[in-house]
Enzyme design. Structure first.
Site, mmCIF file in Angstrom:
data_model
loop_
_atom_site.group_PDB
_atom_site.id
_atom_site.type_symbol
_atom_site.label_atom_id
_atom_site.label_comp_id
_atom_site.label_asym_id
_atom_site.label_seq_id
_atom_site.Cartn_x
_atom_site.Cartn_y
_atom_site.Cartn_z
ATOM 1 N N TYR A 184 7.611 18.852 47.927
ATOM 2 C CA TYR A 184 7.821 19.333 46.565
ATOM 3 C C TYR A 184 8.903 18.565 45.803
ATOM 4 O O TYR A 184 9.279 18.993 44.704
ATOM 5 C CB TYR A 184 8.243 20.812 46.585
ATOM 6 C CG TYR A 184 7.287 21.745 47.274
ATOM 7 C CD1 TYR A 184 5.954 21.822 46.895
ATOM 8 C CD2 TYR A 184 7.725 22.565 48.305
ATOM 9 C CE1 TYR A 184 5.080 22.693 47.529
ATOM 10 C CE2 TYR A 184 6.858 23.445 48.946
ATOM 11 C CZ TYR A 184 5.537 23.501 48.546
ATOM 12 O OH TYR A 184 4.678 24.367 49.172
ATOM 13 N N CYS B 257 8.873 8.694 61.445
ATOM 14 C CA CYS B 257 8.449 7.354 61.035
ATOM 15 C C CYS B 257 7.619 7.390 59.761
ATOM 16 O O CYS B 257 6.450 6.989 59.722
ATOM 17 C CB CYS B 257 7.689 6.680 62.166
ATOM 18 S SG CYS B 257 8.758 6.257 63.555
#
EC number: 4.1.1.20
Length: 448
Positions: A343, A371
C-alpha cells in the site's frame, strides 16, 4: 524519566521520535530502559523472545475500545461493536476485547473458529464477506451466528439452501454498495460501484423483498462498508448513511421489516501526521443520519482499535552503502509487515536504545532481507547510525500486520507477545524451521 528528544525537523518533514510517541500513550522513551510498552522495556522482550516479534499492548486495546464505546454512548446511540477479526486474529487480542464486551465481524470459517475460541459468543458474531462457501455457511449457521451479511442474490440462495438443509432460520442483512468515494487507498475502498462488494442501491429494494419470501431467512436489515483507513473526514460516511436511511424508509414503506443497520468500519488512524478523525465524529455522523430510525445499530472497527496497540520489534542485521545511499537492513521483512510494499504505507520507525533515541539522525533506506526491491519499509528516513543488533520498533503495527504476514522466502512467522502492565507473555510461538516443512510431502513415486 523520559530521554530528551532529537531536535524538531522542518514542518514538512517526518515527525520526530518524540512527536510519534506523544500520540501513543502506552509507549515511552526512558533514559535507562529505552523504548517501553506500558511497563515493559522492549529490549527485554527482544532479549528473551528474539526478533522479529509483534508486541501488543492490552492497555491500548482496552483504552481504544472504551473510547469508541464512550463516543457512541455520548451520542445516545444503542450501537454494538463487532471487532473486525481480519485486522488482528490473535486469540489474546480477541480475548482482551471480548472481556470488554466486543463482538466479532468475521469473513471466513477460520475467523469464526478463532472468535469462538477467544470466547466470543456466536450470537455476537456478524459474518461478512463477498465469497462465503456453502461449507462456511453451514458451519456458521450451525454455530448460531447472530447475522449474515449477504452480498448478492446468488448468496441469498446459498444461505437459504444451507439454512433449510439444517432446519434453521438465520438473520440476514443485505450489504448495499452506496457508490461513495472514501478517499482512501484504491486497494482498500469497498463502497464504490466498481468494487466487488455488496449490491447496488437501486437493486436493494427488490432483493430485500425477495429475501423476505425466501425460506430459512429472516430479513434483519441492511449493511454497508465503504473502505478502510478513512481519514478524509465524515463526508463519505454521511453520504453513505444518508443513502441507508433513505433505503430503510423505502423498505418500510413497502411493509418490509428493517430492524438493524450495520454501519461498517474503516475509521483511520494517523500513521504519520494525517488528520485523525475521532470516534465522536463518526458517532455524530451516525446519529444525524440514522439515529431517529429506531433501528438497532452495529459497527465493525478494526484498525482504529488494534493498529496503535501493536509494534513490530526488529533487529539490525547490518548497514551498508551503495554510493551515497545508506541502507539499514533488518531481520524483519515484507513477509512480516507487507503494508509498505502493498500500500506504500508509512510506519513510524523508532530506535529502542536510549542512546540511539537521542543520537543524531541522517537519511537512510530501511529494508529487509527478502530478495525483492519491494522489500523496502522506508526511503529517506531519518535514523541514527545503527550497529548490528540494534533494535527498532515499527509503530502502529497492531492491525493488518501479523494478520497479513507470510512465509515468503521460507521465512518462519514471527512470534507474538502481549504486554499487560508489567507482565508480558508469548501469545503465538515463533514458527520453527521444522514447522515450515510440516504438511509437505513427496509423492509416492519419489520414495525409491
Amino acid at each position: 524519566m523520559a530521554a530528551p528528544a532529537p531536535s524538531l525537523p522542518p514542518d514538512d518533514a517526518d515527525p520526530t521520535f518524540a512527536e510519534l510517541l506523544a500520540g501513543r500513550p502506552d509507549l515511552a522513551a526512558h533514559a535507562q530502559d529505552g523504548l517501553t510498552m506500558e511497563d515493559v522495556p522492549l529490549a527485554r522482550i527482544a532479549a528473551e523472545i528474539g526478533t522479529p516479534t509483534w508486541v501488543y499492548s492490552a492497555a491500548t486495546l482496552r483504552r481504544r475500545y472504551r473510547a469508541m464505546q464512550a463516543a457512541l454512548s455520548e451520542a445516545a446511540l444503542d450501537c454494538e461493536i463487532h471487532f473486525a477479526v481480519k485486522a488482528n486474529p490473535n486469540l489474546a487480542v480477541l480475548r482482551t476485547l471480548a472481556r470488554e464486551g466486543a463482538g466479532a465481524d468475521i469473513v471466513s470459517e477460520g475467523e469464526l473458529r478463532t472468535a469462538l475460541a477467544a470466547g466470543i459468543a456466536p450470537h455476537h458474531v456478524v459474518f461478512s464477506g463477498v465469497g462465503k462457501t456453502m461449507r462456511e455457511l453451514r458451519f456458521a449457521i450451525g454455530q448460531g451466528v447472530g447475522q449474515i451479511n449477504a452480498e448478492s442474490v446468488e448468496e441469498i440462495a446459498m444461505i437459504s439452501a444451507a439454512a433449510t438443509e439444517l432446519g434453521r432460520t438465520v438473520d440476514v442483512a443485505i450489504r448495499v454498495n452506496p457508490d461513495v468515494d472514501p478517499l482512501t487507498h484504491a486497494k482498500i475502498t469497498t463502497g464504490k460501484s466498481e468494487n466487488k462488494f455488496g449490491v447496488a442501491m437501486a437493486d436493494a429494494p427488490a432483493l430485500y423483498a425477495r429475501m423476505a419470501a425466501t425460506p430459512g431467512i429472516r430479513p434483519a436489515g441492511i449493511a454497508t462498508h465503504i473502505g478502510s483507513q478513512i481519514t478524509a473526514g465524515m463526508g463519505a460516511y454521511a453520504a453513505a448513511y444518508r443513502a441507508l436511511a433513505d433505503l430503510v424508509r423505502a423498505l418500510r414503506a413497502q411493509g418490509l421489516p428493517v430492524d438493524r443497520v450495520d454501519c461498517g468500519g474503516g475509521l483511520g488512524i494517523p500513521y504519520r501526521n494525517e488528520p485523525a478523525p475521532s470516534p465522536a465524529a463518526l458517532a455524530g455522523a451516525i446519529r444525524t443520519t440514522l439515529g431517529n430510525l429506531g433501528v438497532r445499530l452495529m459497527m465493525e472497527p478494526g484498525r482504529w482499535i488494534a493498529g496503535p496497540a501493536g509494534v513490530l520489534l526488529a533487529s539490525v542485521v547490518l548497514s551498508k552503502r551503495n554510493g551515497a545511499r545508506r541502507f539499514v537492513i533488518l531481520d524483519a521483512a515484507m513477509n512480516d509487515l507487507v503494508r509498505p510494499a502493498m500500500y506504500e504505507a508509512w510506519h513510524g520507525i523508532v530506535p529502542v536504545s536510549p542512546t540511539d533515541y537521542v543520537a543524531p539522525v541522517s537519511s537512510c533506506d530501511v529494508v529487509g532481507p527478502v530478495c525483492e526491491t519491494g522489500d523496502t519499509f522506508a526511503r529517506n528516513r531519518g535514523l541514527p547510525t545503527l550497529e548490528p543488533g540494534s533494535l527498532v520498533a515499527f509503530l502502529d503495527a497492531g492491525a493488518y500486520g501479523a494478520a497479513m504476514s507470510s512465509t515468503y522466502n521460507a521465512r518462519p512467522l514471527a512470534a507474538e507477545v502481549l504486554v499487560d502492565g508489567a507482565r508480558f507473555g508469548v501469545v503465538r510461538e515463533r514458527q520453527t524451521p521444522e514447522a515450515l516443512l510440516a504438511g509437505q510431502r513427496l509423492p509416492d513415486w519419489y520414495a525409491a
